[in-house]
Design an enzyme around this catalytic site. Structure first.
Site, PDB file in Angstrom:
ATOM      1  N   ALA A   1     -10.672   0.815   8.431  1.00 18.36           N
ATOM      2  CA  ALA A   1     -11.942   0.341   7.870  1.00 18.36           C
ATOM      3  C   ALA A   1     -13.078   0.529   8.863  1.00 18.36           C
ATOM      4  CB  ALA A   1     -11.821  -1.129   7.471  1.00 18.36           C
TER       5      ALA A   1
ATOM      6  N   SER B   1     -11.473 -12.222   6.977  1.00 17.88           N
ATOM      7  CA  SER B   1     -11.343 -13.226   8.031  1.00 17.88           C
ATOM      8  C   SER B   1     -11.757 -12.649   9.376  1.00 17.88           C
ATOM      9  CB  SER B   1      -9.911 -13.771   8.074  1.00 17.88           C
ATOM     10  OG  SER B   1      -8.970 -12.710   8.212  1.00 17.88           O
TER      11      SER B   1
ATOM     12  N   LYS C   1       9.396  -3.062   3.349  1.00 21.07           N
ATOM     13  CA  LYS C   1       9.819  -2.091   4.358  1.00 21.07           C
ATOM     14  C   LYS C   1      11.331  -2.113   4.556  1.00 21.07           C
ATOM     15  CE  LYS C   1       5.547  -1.691   6.993  1.00 21.07           C
ATOM     16  NZ  LYS C   1       4.984  -1.502   8.348  1.00 21.07           N
TER      17      LYS C   1
ATOM     18  N   THR D   1       1.291   7.257  13.890  1.00 19.89           N
ATOM     19  CA  THR D   1       1.911   8.562  13.688  1.00 19.89           C
ATOM     20  C   THR D   1       2.680   9.050  14.916  1.00 19.89           C
ATOM     21  OG1 THR D   1       0.236   9.159  12.060  1.00 19.89           O
ATOM     22  CG2 THR D   1       1.457  10.963  13.072  1.00 19.89           C
TER      23      THR D   1
ATOM     24  N   HIS E   1     -14.723   9.801  40.984  1.00 21.96           N
ATOM     25  CA  HIS E   1     -16.116   9.396  40.807  1.00 21.96           C
ATOM     26  C   HIS E   1     -16.964  10.577  40.346  1.00 21.96           C
ATOM     27  CE1 HIS E   1     -19.634   6.862  41.475  1.00 21.96           C
ATOM     28  NE2 HIS E   1     -20.210   7.903  42.067  1.00 21.96           N
TER      29      HIS E   1
END
Length: 504
Positions: free
Chosen positions: A210, A230, A322, A350, A479
């Site tokens: 999302a 939430s 599942k 993945t 650096h």
């Protein structure tokens, strides 16, 4: 009813003031054409892998069977990289007098994404042929523990048998059970199959998918709102998740929370059309807004129904559907294995599925007894400001070890490329979660900033090998890099000393 005010256009023009993610002034739905450079370059790194019995039943609103589906959406590094190139142009404005007008072409970008996915799948199929692996483009169901029934696209039926069978069917996005959701909404699987730009978009959900989608849509200049029930990024470190949300709000993404949609109706058709979304807040208040596109990213459900698992006695988690397996990915039926999102209790990533598959193949057909190591798995959320992590969050570390045994070293930092434009001074952040009783062993690594995935991938090995805070301190930094800050951290949260950077 036709939305005549929304004329279809293939261009989104980002004005000079809107080059940064979601900056004010960015177009919302149907911007006018403008002269300027067309930003056509799109760096793609968003393919996902489907192999073997990969015939997919159609999702709502799909006109064709999408055989080679992108797993878990597409809003990953490729899209964010294209936005980073826009940031490079912002820097160019500071160090020179160049001014850019960037035009984004949605149809061209979506076409390039689809071409890239097609090329990936062509490569995968070619690899199968080269390795003499037989490929069935068919829908498979179990007849018994060794036999599968295959139904092809032409409805041709055949049966095959195997000594061992691996289930790696993944999952499909969820739609909420509300009026209009399936009729008018889309999911992350569908976003790049839109035939027009999405316009003003509502993203429903708070998962990494999302926020990634919301981030790149806002970056391309669309008016984007995220509706959150939430909290953001459940399962990730709370502090880091909240910082991501704050950064996205600063750069133009709006949030509606805590709220859930209750109804979607079509206000008028068009390219894009208009949808009215009714939603309810936690306190019972109801409001409604109009959007051009509503995208759901509220989780995925495993594709374990209607493939015959219950008929052959494979145990499933009744709550999430599942497959239940042991530490070797073996189900309760000894010759049937499962990997990836479909396996209960493992990370839905993945690379995790790919690694588990490789190790399983070595055990079955090689000389290895090595199990998959699901600990210290690195991951990155490709939001506009990337978030990389490996190991424990602060909240999770306290559960087994107790708050008194945890020390957190942390710092804000400003990437070099942000200094001249004077942007996001205290947005990038890193922290190390250490276990005091184990010589300050680093058990959690978190970084928020540009290229966080690259940084996390390197330091993940250190955590897997048991590195301590002293090991980080003794490492010579490069650096000027962002990763260097992890070699110089000295302020702890328990000290109460502020880590915010102060401008001169």
């Amino acid at each position: 009813m036709r939305c005549d005010k929304y004329q279809r256009t293939s261009e989104n023009v980002l004005p000079r003031a809107a080059l940064e993610f979601g900056a004010p002034g960015a177009p919302q739905c149907c911007p006018q054409q403008a002269e300027g450079e067309t930003f056509d370059r799109f760096l793609t790194d968003c393919g996902r892998l489907i192999k073997n019995c990969c015939y997919d039943s159609p999702a709502p609103q799909e006109e064709n069977m999408m055989i080679y589906r992108v797993i878990q959406g597409i809003p990953d590094k490729g899209v964010q990289e294209s936005l980073l190139r826009m940031e490079d142009r912002t820097l160019a404005k500071v160090v020179s007098n160049f001014h850019f007008v960037v035009k984004h072409n949605w149809e061209k970008m979506a076409g390039e994404v689809k071409k890239h996915i097609m090329s990936l799948n062509f490569g995968y199929r070619s690899d199968l042929v080269l390795k003499k692996i037989k490929y069935y483009n068919a829908y498979a169901t179990f007849l018994d523990k060794h036999k599968l029934k295959l139904v092809g696209r032409d409805n041709k039926v055949e049966e095959i048998t195997a000594d061992n069978i691996l289930i790696a069917v993944g999952g499909r996005p969820n739609y909420p059970d509300i009026p209009g959701a399936k009729e008018y909404g889309i999911t992350s699987d569908d976003i790049f199959y839109l035939r027009h730009s999405p316009g003003k978009t509502l993203v429903v959900g708070a998962s990494y998918v999302a926020l990634e989608c919301a981030g790149f849509l806002a970056g391309f200049g669309f008016d984007v709102t995220v509706m959150v029930r939430s909290i953001l990024l459940r399962g990730f470190d709370r502090q880091m998740a909240d910082m991501i949300g704050s950064h996205m709000e600063t750069h133009g993404v709006k949030f509606i929370r805590p709220a859930v949609p209750t109804k979607i109706t079509e206000k008028c058709t068009g390219s894009p059309g208009e949808l009215t979304v009714t939603y309810k807040f936690e306190d019972g208040r109801e409001e409604e807004q109009t959007f051009n596109t509503v995208m759901f990213a509220t989780g995925r459900s495993p594709c374990t129904k209607n493939i015959g698992l219950q008929e052959i006695g494979v145990n499933l988690n009744e709550k999430n559907g599942k497959i239940i397996g042991d530490k070797l990915e073996r189900t309760n039926v000894p010759n049937i294995f499962a990997i990836g999102d479909v396996l209960d209790g493992t990370p839905e990533l993945t690379p995790v599925a790919i690694q588990a598959g490789r190790i399983l193949a070595r055990r079955l057909y090689g000389k290895s007894n090595e199990p998959m190591d699901y600990k210290m798995v690195p991951t990155t959320v490709f939001t506009p400001l990337e978030y990389g992590s490996v190991g424990y969050s602060e909240e999770d570390a306290i559960v087994p070890y107790g708050a008194d045994d945890i020390e957190v070293y942390h710092t804000h930092y400003q990437p070099l490329e942000y200094t001249l434009p004077e942007r996001d001074e205290n947005k990038s952040y890193g922290k190390l979660i250490c276990l005091k009783s184990a010589g300050e062993k680093v058990i959690g690594f978190h970084v928020l900033g540009p290229n966080a995935g690259e940084i996390t991938q390197g330091f993940a090995l250190a955590l897997k090998l048991g590195a301590t805070k002293s090991d980080f301190d003794n490492l010579v930094g490069i650096h000027p890099t962002c990763a260097e800050v992890f070699t110089t951290m000295f302020i702890t949260k328990s000290s109460g000393i502020s880590v915010e950077k102060k401008s001169c």
